[in-house]
Design a protein around this motif. Structure first.
Motif, PDB file in Angstrom:
ATOM      1  N   LYS A  94       0.811  -1.216   0.000  1.00 25.25           N
ATOM      2  CA  LYS A  94       0.000   0.000   0.000  1.00 25.25           C
ATOM      3  C   LYS A  94       0.844   1.265   0.000  1.00 25.25           C
ATOM      4  O   LYS A  94       0.407   2.290  -0.460  1.00 25.25           O
ATOM      5  N   ILE A  95       2.065   1.197   0.550  1.00 30.02           N
ATOM      6  CA  ILE A  95       2.883   2.408   0.569  1.00 30.02           C
ATOM      7  C   ILE A  95       3.983   2.360  -0.471  1.00 30.02           C
ATOM      8  O   ILE A  95       4.884   3.161  -0.464  1.00 30.02           O
ATOM      9  N   GLY A  96       3.930   1.393  -1.373  1.00 30.59           N
ATOM     10  CA  GLY A  96       4.809   1.410  -2.519  1.00 30.59           C
ATOM     11  C   GLY A  96       6.087   0.603  -2.413  1.00 30.59           C
ATOM     12  O   GLY A  96       6.881   0.635  -3.337  1.00 30.59           O
ATOM     13  N   MET A  97       6.338  -0.140  -1.326  1.00 24.77           N
ATOM     14  CA  MET A  97       7.537  -0.958  -1.275  1.00 24.77           C
ATOM     15  C   MET A  97       7.355  -2.123  -2.233  1.00 24.77           C
ATOM     16  O   MET A  97       6.373  -2.847  -2.134  1.00 24.77           O
ATOM     17  N   PRO A  98       8.278  -2.310  -3.171  1.00 28.17           N
ATOM     18  CA  PRO A  98       8.107  -3.440  -4.081  1.00 28.17           C
ATOM     19  C   PRO A  98       8.287  -4.761  -3.342  1.00 28.17           C
ATOM     20  O   PRO A  98       9.191  -4.908  -2.531  1.00 28.17           O
TER      21      PRO A  98
ATOM     22  N   SER B  26      12.346 -12.277  -4.944  1.00 21.56           N
ATOM     23  CA  SER B  26      13.192 -12.848  -3.890  1.00 21.56           C
ATOM     24  C   SER B  26      12.609 -12.575  -2.504  1.00 21.56           C
ATOM     25  O   SER B  26      12.662 -13.441  -1.619  1.00 21.56           O
ATOM     26  N   ALA B  27      12.019 -11.405  -2.288  1.00 26.15           N
ATOM     27  CA  ALA B  27      11.394 -11.094  -0.997  1.00 26.15           C
ATOM     28  C   ALA B  27      10.192 -12.007  -0.763  1.00 26.15           C
ATOM     29  O   ALA B  27      10.012 -12.549   0.332  1.00 26.15           O
ATOM     30  N   ARG B  28       9.409 -12.192  -1.804  1.00 25.28           N
ATOM     31  CA  ARG B  28       8.236 -13.059  -1.699  1.00 25.28           C
ATOM     32  C   ARG B  28       8.665 -14.504  -1.410  1.00 25.28           C
ATOM     33  O   ARG B  28       8.067 -15.192  -0.587  1.00 25.28           O
ATOM     34  N   ALA B  29       9.737 -14.964  -2.045  1.00 24.64           N
ATOM     35  CA  ALA B  29      10.233 -16.327  -1.824  1.00 24.64           C
ATOM     36  C   ALA B  29      10.742 -16.487  -0.393  1.00 24.64           C
ATOM     37  O   ALA B  29      10.510 -17.519   0.248  1.00 24.64           O
ATOM     38  N   TRP B  30      11.437 -15.471   0.117  1.00 28.55           N
ATOM     39  CA  TRP B  30      11.958 -15.531   1.488  1.00 28.55           C
ATOM     40  C   TRP B  30      10.806 -15.621   2.485  1.00 28.55           C
ATOM     41  O   TRP B  30      10.829 -16.451   3.403  1.00 28.55           O
ATOM     42  N   LEU B  31       9.801 -14.773   2.313  1.00 31.94           N
ATOM     43  CA  LEU B  31       8.629 -14.809   3.186  1.00 31.94           C
ATOM     44  C   LEU B  31       7.903 -16.144   3.073  1.00 31.94           C
ATOM     45  O   LEU B  31       7.489 -16.727   4.080  1.00 31.94           O
ATOM     46  N   SER B  32       7.741 -16.626   1.855  1.00 28.89           N
ATOM     47  CA  SER B  32       7.055 -17.892   1.624  1.00 28.89           C
ATOM     48  C   SER B  32       7.753 -19.031   2.355  1.00 28.89           C
ATOM     49  O   SER B  32       7.113 -19.849   3.026  1.00 28.89           O
ATOM     50  N   ASN B  33       9.063 -19.080   2.246  1.00 29.38           N
ATOM     51  CA  ASN B  33       9.836 -20.126   2.915  1.00 29.38           C
ATOM     52  C   ASN B  33       9.738 -20.002   4.437  1.00 29.38           C
ATOM     53  O   ASN B  33       9.517 -20.987   5.139  1.00 29.38           O
ATOM     54  N   ALA B  34       9.887 -18.796   4.954  1.00 32.51           N
ATOM     55  CA  ALA B  34       9.866 -18.579   6.409  1.00 32.51           C
ATOM     56  C   ALA B  34       8.509 -18.879   7.017  1.00 32.51           C
ATOM     57  O   ALA B  34       8.420 -19.346   8.161  1.00 32.51           O
TER      58      ALA B  34
ATOM     59  N   PHE C  83      14.760  -2.748   8.086  1.00 30.61           N
ATOM     60  CA  PHE C  83      15.675  -1.777   8.696  1.00 30.61           C
ATOM     61  C   PHE C  83      16.195  -0.851   7.600  1.00 30.61           C
ATOM     62  O   PHE C  83      17.335  -0.942   7.166  1.00 30.61           O
ATOM     63  N   ASP C  84      15.336   0.088   7.190  1.00 26.80           N
ATOM     64  CA  ASP C  84      15.615   0.937   6.042  1.00 26.80           C
ATOM     65  C   ASP C  84      16.110   2.335   6.410  1.00 26.80           C
ATOM     66  O   ASP C  84      16.154   3.220   5.566  1.00 26.80           O
ATOM     67  N   ASN C  85      16.520   2.526   7.658  1.00 28.57           N
ATOM     68  CA  ASN C  85      17.116   3.792   8.070  1.00 28.57           C
ATOM     69  C   ASN C  85      18.617   3.679   7.804  1.00 28.57           C
ATOM     70  O   ASN C  85      19.358   3.076   8.587  1.00 28.57           O
ATOM     71  N   ALA C  86      19.071   4.240   6.687  1.00 25.90           N
ATOM     72  CA  ALA C  86      20.461   4.088   6.240  1.00 25.90           C
ATOM     73  C   ALA C  86      21.459   4.576   7.282  1.00 25.90           C
ATOM     74  O   ALA C  86      22.497   3.939   7.509  1.00 25.90           O
ATOM     75  N   GLN C  87      21.170   5.696   7.937  1.00 23.07           N
ATOM     76  CA  GLN C  87      22.097   6.223   8.942  1.00 23.07           C
ATOM     77  C   GLN C  87      22.243   5.259  10.108  1.00 23.07           C
ATOM     78  O   GLN C  87      23.349   5.001  10.584  1.00 23.07           O
TER      79      GLN C  87
ATOM     80  N   ASP D  83      20.295  -7.564   2.043  1.00 26.19           N
ATOM     81  CA  ASP D  83      19.077  -7.177   1.330  1.00 26.19           C
ATOM     82  C   ASP D  83      18.627  -8.387   0.524  1.00 26.19           C
ATOM     83  O   ASP D  83      19.264  -8.772  -0.440  1.00 26.19           O
ATOM     84  N   ILE D  84      17.548  -8.994   0.951  1.00 23.28           N
ATOM     85  CA  ILE D  84      17.027 -10.179   0.278  1.00 23.28           C
ATOM     86  C   ILE D  84      15.804  -9.835  -0.565  1.00 23.28           C
ATOM     87  O   ILE D  84      14.989 -10.694  -0.860  1.00 23.28           O
ATOM     88  N   GLY D  85      15.700  -8.562  -0.933  1.00 21.83           N
ATOM     89  CA  GLY D  85      14.603  -8.141  -1.787  1.00 21.83           C
ATOM     90  C   GLY D  85      13.732  -7.057  -1.203  1.00 21.83           C
ATOM     91  O   GLY D  85      12.779  -6.621  -1.835  1.00 21.83           O
ATOM     92  N   PHE D  86      14.056  -6.590   0.013  1.00 23.57           N
ATOM     93  CA  PHE D  86      13.278  -5.522   0.643  1.00 23.57           C
ATOM     94  C   PHE D  86      13.985  -4.172   0.575  1.00 23.57           C
ATOM     95  O   PHE D  86      13.472  -3.179   1.066  1.00 23.57           O
ATOM     96  N   GLY D  87      15.196  -4.133   0.050  1.00 22.56           N
ATOM     97  CA  GLY D  87      15.947  -2.894  -0.043  1.00 22.56           C
ATOM     98  C   GLY D  87      16.798  -2.608   1.176  1.00 22.56           C
ATOM     99  O   GLY D  87      17.500  -1.604   1.224  1.00 22.56           O
ATOM    100  N   ALA D  88      16.752  -3.491   2.166  1.00 26.07           N
ATOM    101  CA  ALA D  88      17.501  -3.307   3.413  1.00 26.07           C
ATOM    102  C   ALA D  88      17.425  -4.612   4.213  1.00 26.07           C
ATOM    103  O   ALA D  88      16.627  -5.493   3.878  1.00 26.07           O
ATOM    104  N   PRO D  89      18.216  -4.731   5.278  1.00 22.28           N
ATOM    105  CA  PRO D  89      18.091  -5.909   6.148  1.00 22.28           C
ATOM    106  C   PRO D  89      16.660  -6.025   6.685  1.00 22.28           C
ATOM    107  O   PRO D  89      15.953  -5.025   6.820  1.00 22.28           O
ATOM    108  N   ALA D  90      16.252  -7.258   6.985  1.00 21.18           N
ATOM    109  CA  ALA D  90      14.867  -7.481   7.415  1.00 21.18           C
ATOM    110  C   ALA D  90      14.800  -8.536   8.505  1.00 21.18           C
ATOM    111  O   ALA D  90      15.662  -9.413   8.600  1.00 21.18           O
ATOM    112  N   LEU D  91      13.743  -8.432   9.304  1.00 25.77           N
ATOM    113  CA  LEU D  91      13.486  -9.378  10.377  1.00 25.77           C
ATOM    114  C   LEU D  91      12.001  -9.720  10.362  1.00 25.77           C
ATOM    115  O   LEU D  91      11.165  -8.834  10.225  1.00 25.77           O
TER     116      LEU D  91
END
Length: 185
Positions: A6-10, A14-22, A61-65, A101-109
């Motif tokens: 809804k907010i435009g994150m693609p 690869s992100a969909r596959a990671w979520l699907s597996n998890a 975790f998309d806060n680059a700083q 970055d597994i497809g979300f543009g940044a590290p993810a949890l």
């Protein structure tokens, strides 16, 4: 092209596959819903047709700083969730994480979804503070011997001052004195 939230994150393949597996879910059943209340990362409720009732929560975790300042940030968060579980805290449980970055543009949890609301102005402040104190006591009783990180303050205690808007200046002053003391064990 990748599906978008809804907010435009693609939501890349690869992100969909990671979520699907998890989540043990079909990738075409996965849907992300932006959540409110986050201040340091992007947070989404993950709806999937898998075995996980209530869905899950994805934190990107998309806060680059912040990532530059703490390159092990997602690993730290994953370890903290594990310690919270061992301490018996009512906290989300870790499902999966990636420092890459597994497809979300940044590290993810990815963690379990816990029912609740963000309540910074609760209807019953005394009960709210009591629940916070109970949780903090459980955290501080837990030895966290498996945690590789040590405490450090997010501000400089030596330069802290009572805020101009404070109504209980004595309480603020006492808190500053405590912060200037020795670090917790």
């Amino acid at each position: 092209s990748p599906a978008k939230t809804k907010i435009g994150m693609p939501l890349t393949r690869s992100a969909r596959a990671w979520l699907s597996n998890a989540l043990n879910a079909e990738s075409d059943e996965i849907r992300l819903e932006p959540m409110t209340g986050a201040t340091s990362s992007s947070v989404y409720r993950v709806h999937a047709g898998g075995d996980r009732p209530g869905g899950a929560v994805l934190r990107v975790f998309d806060n680059a700083q912040w990532n530059d300042d703490e390159p092990d940030l997602v690993e730290h968060e994953a370890a903290a969730l594990g310690e919270a579980a061992q301490a018996g805290c009512s906290a989300p449980r870790l499902i999966a994480w990636s420092a890459q970055d597994i497809g979300f543009g940044a590290p993810a949890l990815l963690m379990t979804w816990v029912r609740g609301v963000v309540a910074l102005a609760p209807g019953d402040p005394d009960a709210w503070i009591e629940r916070l104190a109970f949780a903090l006591a459980a955290i501080h009783r837990h030895p966290a011997t498996g945690l590789a990180w040590t405490y450090f303050p997010w501000f400089e205690p030596a330069t802290a001052v009572v805020p101009a808007w404070a109504t209980d200046t004595a309480a603020w002053q006492r808190a500053i004195e405590i912060a200037r003391g020795p670090a917790p064990d």
